[in-house]
Design an enzyme around this catalytic site. Sequence first.
Site, short mmCIF file in Angstrom:
data_model
loop_
_atom_site.label_atom_id
_atom_site.label_comp_id
_atom_site.label_asym_id
_atom_site.label_seq_id
_atom_site.Cartn_x
_atom_site.Cartn_y
_atom_site.Cartn_z
N GLY A 196 0.78 -1.23 0.00
CA GLY A 196 0.00 0.00 0.00
C GLY A 196 0.81 1.28 0.00
N GLU B 90 4.20 -6.48 1.54
CA GLU B 90 3.81 -6.86 0.18
C GLU B 90 3.65 -5.67 -0.75
OE1 GLU B 90 1.07 -10.69 1.43
OE2 GLU B 90 0.13 -8.75 1.06
N ARG C 122 2.67 -1.60 -6.14
CA ARG C 122 2.83 -0.34 -6.87
C ARG C 122 4.22 0.27 -6.70
NH1 ARG C 122 -1.69 2.88 -7.63
NH2 ARG C 122 -2.66 1.78 -5.89
N TYR D 69 -10.81 5.22 -11.30
CA TYR D 69 -10.51 5.91 -10.03
C TYR D 69 -10.22 7.40 -10.21
CZ TYR D 69 -8.69 1.07 -9.49
OH TYR D 69 -8.47 -0.27 -9.53
N CYS E 120 -14.96 3.66 -27.70
CA CYS E 120 -16.26 4.26 -27.93
C CYS E 120 -16.97 4.47 -26.61
CB CYS E 120 -17.10 3.36 -28.82
SG CYS E 120 -16.75 3.67 -30.51
N GLU E 121 -16.51 5.46 -25.89
CA GLU E 121 -17.02 5.69 -24.55
C GLU E 121 -16.54 7.07 -24.12
OE1 GLU E 121 -17.44 2.25 -22.61
OE2 GLU E 121 -17.55 3.11 -20.61
N TYR F 183 -0.42 -1.56 -12.24
CA TYR F 183 -1.87 -1.61 -12.49
C TYR F 183 -2.27 -0.99 -13.83
CZ TYR F 183 -1.75 -2.77 -7.53
OH TYR F 183 -1.46 -3.36 -6.32
N1 LLP Z 1 -1.19 -7.22 -0.66
C1 LLP Z 1 -2.51 -7.40 -0.85
C2 LLP Z 1 -3.19 -8.47 -0.12
C3 LLP Z 1 -3.22 -6.58 -1.74
O1 LLP Z 1 -4.52 -6.78 -1.89
C4 LLP Z 1 -2.54 -5.58 -2.46
C5 LLP Z 1 -3.24 -4.72 -3.41
C6 LLP Z 1 -1.16 -5.42 -2.25
C7 LLP Z 1 -0.53 -6.26 -1.34
C8 LLP Z 1 -0.32 -4.40 -2.98
O2 LLP Z 1 -0.71 -3.10 -2.78
P1 LLP Z 1 0.18 -1.90 -3.38
O3 LLP Z 1 1.51 -1.92 -2.67
O4 LLP Z 1 0.32 -2.13 -4.83
O5 LLP Z 1 -0.62 -0.68 -3.09
N2 LLP Z 1 -5.99 -1.46 -8.93
C9 LLP Z 1 -5.75 -0.46 -7.91
C10 LLP Z 1 -4.94 -1.01 -6.75
C11 LLP Z 1 -5.59 -2.21 -6.09
C12 LLP Z 1 -4.73 -2.82 -5.03
C13 LLP Z 1 -5.28 -4.13 -4.58
N3 LLP Z 1 -4.47 -4.80 -3.61
C14 LLP Z 1 -5.04 0.73 -8.55
O6 LLP Z 1 -4.83 0.70 -9.76
O7 LLP Z 1 -4.76 1.71 -7.89
#
Ligand code: LLP
Length: 433
Positions: A249, A291, A294, A335, A362-363, A391
């Site tokens: 996150g 984990e 991004r 988003y 087309c949107e 992503y």
């Molecule tokens: N661990 C778990 C269990 C997760 O569900 C996620 C992301 C992460 C780690 C990694 O999170 P990060 O470090 O990437 O923030 N599609 C959305 C983001 C969805 C994230 C879902 N889970 C976007 O494009 O912003």
Amino acid sequence: MFVSDCLGVNQQGHLTIGGRDTLELAETYGTPLYVMDENEIRRACRSYIGSINKYYDGKGAVAFASKAFCCRAMCRLAAEEGLCLDVVSIGELHTALSAGFPAERLYFHGNNKTVEELTAALEQGVGRIVVDNPTELELLNQLALAKGTKAAVSFRIKPGIDAHTHAYIRTGQIDSKFGLALETGEAMATITAAAKMEGIAVKGIHCHIGSQIFDVEPFEDAARVMLGFMAQVKQATGLELEELDLGGGFGIKYLPEHDPVEYERYMQQVSTVVKETCAKLGIATPFVTIEPGRSIVGSAGITLYKVGAVKEIPGVRTYVSVDGGMADNPRYILYQSEYDFVAAARAAQPKDRTVTVAGKCCESGDLLGENVALQEVHPGDVLAVLATGAYNYSMSSNYNRIPKPPVVFVKDGEARVVVKRETLDDLIRNDLL
Ligand code: LLP
């Protein structure tokens, strides 16, 4: 000058990534095109591994959340850098295993894993299955017993922390499809039941409080809540949970004004909270996993497009249309995510106009950015969208039957295609009639 360190401007005034001219890359590989700087990804991996080892005294792991960018080249890179991998579907599992990723370094997440997925996880020897709910626990126990094995599990917990980009609120009642609630006793009951199951080996607990978070505080609070629960489990059942997975996150810089926390500072502050809380609660410091998704790949990537029509609507706005859009980057339509845009041939020039960048689907909502600052652009110019490494490719679709763009890795001036462009025949491959 740019949102990410791997970008620059060469003598011709062109935008570069990893030392390569983006106009040349667009010319060679076509557009739309995802380009990733491999060194930037490896730097992020090494920085995470280095700091987790430093602050958790070698008792920690970094699992790359493969949903952010999943392909075999990335799984291989993660394996080489000593990372673990978070997979959340049989498709991500298959990609990782087919790239030779060691199964024991995989964490299998998801709120509704299928029988097929749980079976594959057991058969392949996935390191940890992160159990989301009592139904899944029952099913996994049965599957493990039928195979005469024991599933090593961790449990997804809702710590009751709702983290947003700049603020967070504590919620009494958590409304989330993921995980086990603490306040209803659901988490305690599920873990107590699991401890008695023959097919289950209980290892630890996991949480993930959100994505693109800029503050350290919500992570510290989550750690306190999770450790408090570990102490309660010990007291109530005698079971000492050995592992704590604090999820991902961590925010990245999409816009020049974004100011993400240094990951080293996050690690230092959260590890201090972990150690102090454990001492206070009288429990052993667990093995800690994080984990990031991004923040490992986001800043390393850009997308290159070719500009088509530039439509000036007097007194309204100027639309700059590109040859991609929501099919290769659905984050704006989903988003309203903001990005930084650069006219690749005029990268050093001031952004003296405001435009709306439109995709080709087309949107009406198919935009990549509204009212964004940009240099002069004309039909045929290359337009770069920055920090698209996370992503984007992983969330791309074939909407409007648009073939997915290729992914090119650049490293020390060398470029190589790691995912090839889809062809028109790829689009009709599964059509039976
Ligand atoms: N661990 C778990 C269990 C997760 O569900 C996620 C992301 C992460 C780690 C990694 O999170 P990060 O470090 O990437 O923030 N599609 C959305 C983001 C969805 C994230 C879902 N889970 C976007 O494009 O912003």
